[in-house]
Motif scaffolding. Sequence first.
Motif, PDB file in Angstrom:
ATOM      1  N   MET A   1    -131.127 -16.120  93.869  1.00 21.02           N
ATOM      2  CA  MET A   1    -129.933 -16.559  93.202  1.00 21.02           C
ATOM      3  C   MET A   1    -128.877 -15.467  93.278  1.00 21.02           C
ATOM      4  O   MET A   1    -129.205 -14.294  93.369  1.00 21.02           O
ATOM      5  CB  MET A   1    -130.249 -16.927  91.758  1.00 21.02           C
ATOM      6  N   ASP A   2    -127.634 -15.882  93.278  1.00 23.02           N
ATOM      7  CA  ASP A   2    -126.511 -14.952  93.334  1.00 23.02           C
ATOM      8  C   ASP A   2    -125.939 -14.796  91.929  1.00 23.02           C
ATOM      9  O   ASP A   2    -125.688 -15.795  91.238  1.00 23.02           O
ATOM     10  CB  ASP A   2    -125.423 -15.477  94.262  1.00 23.02           C
ATOM     11  N   LEU A   3    -125.737 -13.552  91.524  1.00 22.19           N
ATOM     12  CA  LEU A   3    -125.256 -13.260  90.179  1.00 22.19           C
ATOM     13  C   LEU A   3    -124.082 -12.303  90.229  1.00 22.19           C
ATOM     14  O   LEU A   3    -123.981 -11.463  91.128  1.00 22.19           O
ATOM     15  CB  LEU A   3    -126.349 -12.596  89.332  1.00 22.19           C
ATOM     16  N   GLU A  40    -122.585  -7.203  92.002  1.00 23.69           N
ATOM     17  CA  GLU A  40    -123.001  -8.440  92.644  1.00 23.69           C
ATOM     18  C   GLU A  40    -124.478  -8.282  92.964  1.00 23.69           C
ATOM     19  O   GLU A  40    -124.874  -7.295  93.582  1.00 23.69           O
ATOM     20  CB  GLU A  40    -122.187  -8.688  93.911  1.00 23.69           C
ATOM     21  N   THR A  43    -131.040 -11.967  93.610  1.00 23.14           N
ATOM     22  CA  THR A  43    -132.358 -11.741  93.024  1.00 23.14           C
ATOM     23  C   THR A  43    -133.101 -13.059  92.855  1.00 23.14           C
ATOM     24  O   THR A  43    -132.569 -14.130  93.128  1.00 23.14           O
ATOM     25  CB  THR A  43    -132.209 -11.011  91.669  1.00 23.14           C
ATOM     26  N   ASP A  44    -134.315 -12.958  92.381  1.00 21.06           N
ATOM     27  CA  ASP A  44    -135.071 -14.154  92.013  1.00 21.06           C
ATOM     28  C   ASP A  44    -135.248 -14.153  90.494  1.00 21.06           C
ATOM     29  O   ASP A  44    -134.867 -13.216  89.803  1.00 21.06           O
ATOM     30  CB  ASP A  44    -136.415 -14.212  92.745  1.00 21.06           C
ATOM     31  N   GLU A  45    -135.825 -15.210  89.985  1.00 19.94           N
ATOM     32  CA  GLU A  45    -135.955 -15.376  88.524  1.00 19.94           C
ATOM     33  C   GLU A  45    -136.790 -14.265  87.890  1.00 19.94           C
ATOM     34  O   GLU A  45    -136.443 -13.746  86.821  1.00 19.94           O
ATOM     35  CB  GLU A  45    -136.573 -16.747  88.208  1.00 19.94           C
ATOM     36  N   LEU A  48    -134.777 -11.086  87.704  1.00 26.71           N
ATOM     37  CA  LEU A  48    -133.721 -11.245  86.703  1.00 26.71           C
ATOM     38  C   LEU A  48    -134.291 -11.031  85.306  1.00 26.71           C
ATOM     39  O   LEU A  48    -133.687 -10.340  84.484  1.00 26.71           O
ATOM     40  CB  LEU A  48    -133.073 -12.623  86.812  1.00 26.71           C
ATOM     41  N   ILE A  68    -123.524 -12.118  82.483  1.00 32.38           N
ATOM     42  CA  ILE A  68    -124.115 -12.445  83.777  1.00 32.38           C
ATOM     43  C   ILE A  68    -123.696 -13.866  84.136  1.00 32.38           C
ATOM     44  O   ILE A  68    -123.923 -14.807  83.369  1.00 32.38           O
ATOM     45  CB  ILE A  68    -125.651 -12.326  83.743  1.00 32.38           C
ATOM     46  N   TYR A  69    -123.082 -13.979  85.301  1.00 27.16           N
ATOM     47  CA  TYR A  69    -122.634 -15.276  85.796  1.00 27.16           C
ATOM     48  C   TYR A  69    -123.527 -15.676  86.956  1.00 27.16           C
ATOM     49  O   TYR A  69    -123.663 -14.931  87.912  1.00 27.16           O
ATOM     50  CB  TYR A  69    -121.184 -15.194  86.287  1.00 27.16           C
ATOM     51  N   ARG A  70    -124.112 -16.864  86.861  1.00 28.92           N
ATOM     52  CA  ARG A  70    -124.886 -17.403  87.979  1.00 28.92           C
ATOM     53  C   ARG A  70    -123.903 -18.117  88.915  1.00 28.92           C
ATOM     54  O   ARG A  70    -123.181 -19.011  88.490  1.00 28.92           O
ATOM     55  CB  ARG A  70    -125.944 -18.380  87.502  1.00 28.92           C
ATOM     56  N   HIS A  73    -125.442 -21.098  95.174  1.00 31.07           N
ATOM     57  CA  HIS A  73    -126.220 -20.493  96.255  1.00 31.07           C
ATOM     58  C   HIS A  73    -125.276 -19.968  97.330  1.00 31.07           C
ATOM     59  O   HIS A  73    -124.362 -20.670  97.762  1.00 31.07           O
ATOM     60  CB  HIS A  73    -127.198 -21.510  96.847  1.00 31.07           C
TER      61      HIS A  73
END
Length: 96
Positions: A1-3, A40, A43-45, A48, A68-70, A73
């Motif tokens: 995921m992009d954060l 930026e 990562t994965d869950e 995180l 933190i903003y998700r 993709h």
Amino acid sequence: MDLLLTYDVDTTSAKGARRLRRVAKLCEGYGLRVQKSVFEIVTDEADLLRLLARIDDIIDAERDSIRIYRLPHNGLADVQTLGIAQVQSHRDDLVL
């Protein structure tokens, strides 16, 4: 995921300045610093959750703020920049 992770740590005390350095150092291990208090992260869950737990151990919840903003993709690949900012590759191998 992009954060997109941002933080604002109260640095009006020596303890606050130490917390700021610790949060910054921790975030450097997870993503790319794109501004002084903005990272930026790809990562994965599981990672995180580890990051959140470690940040929670560092900050003073009464004085500091983490956001933190998700992103969608591959959201980090669709960034518009102005000035000296540069789009950085988040999924390529990093050479240290």
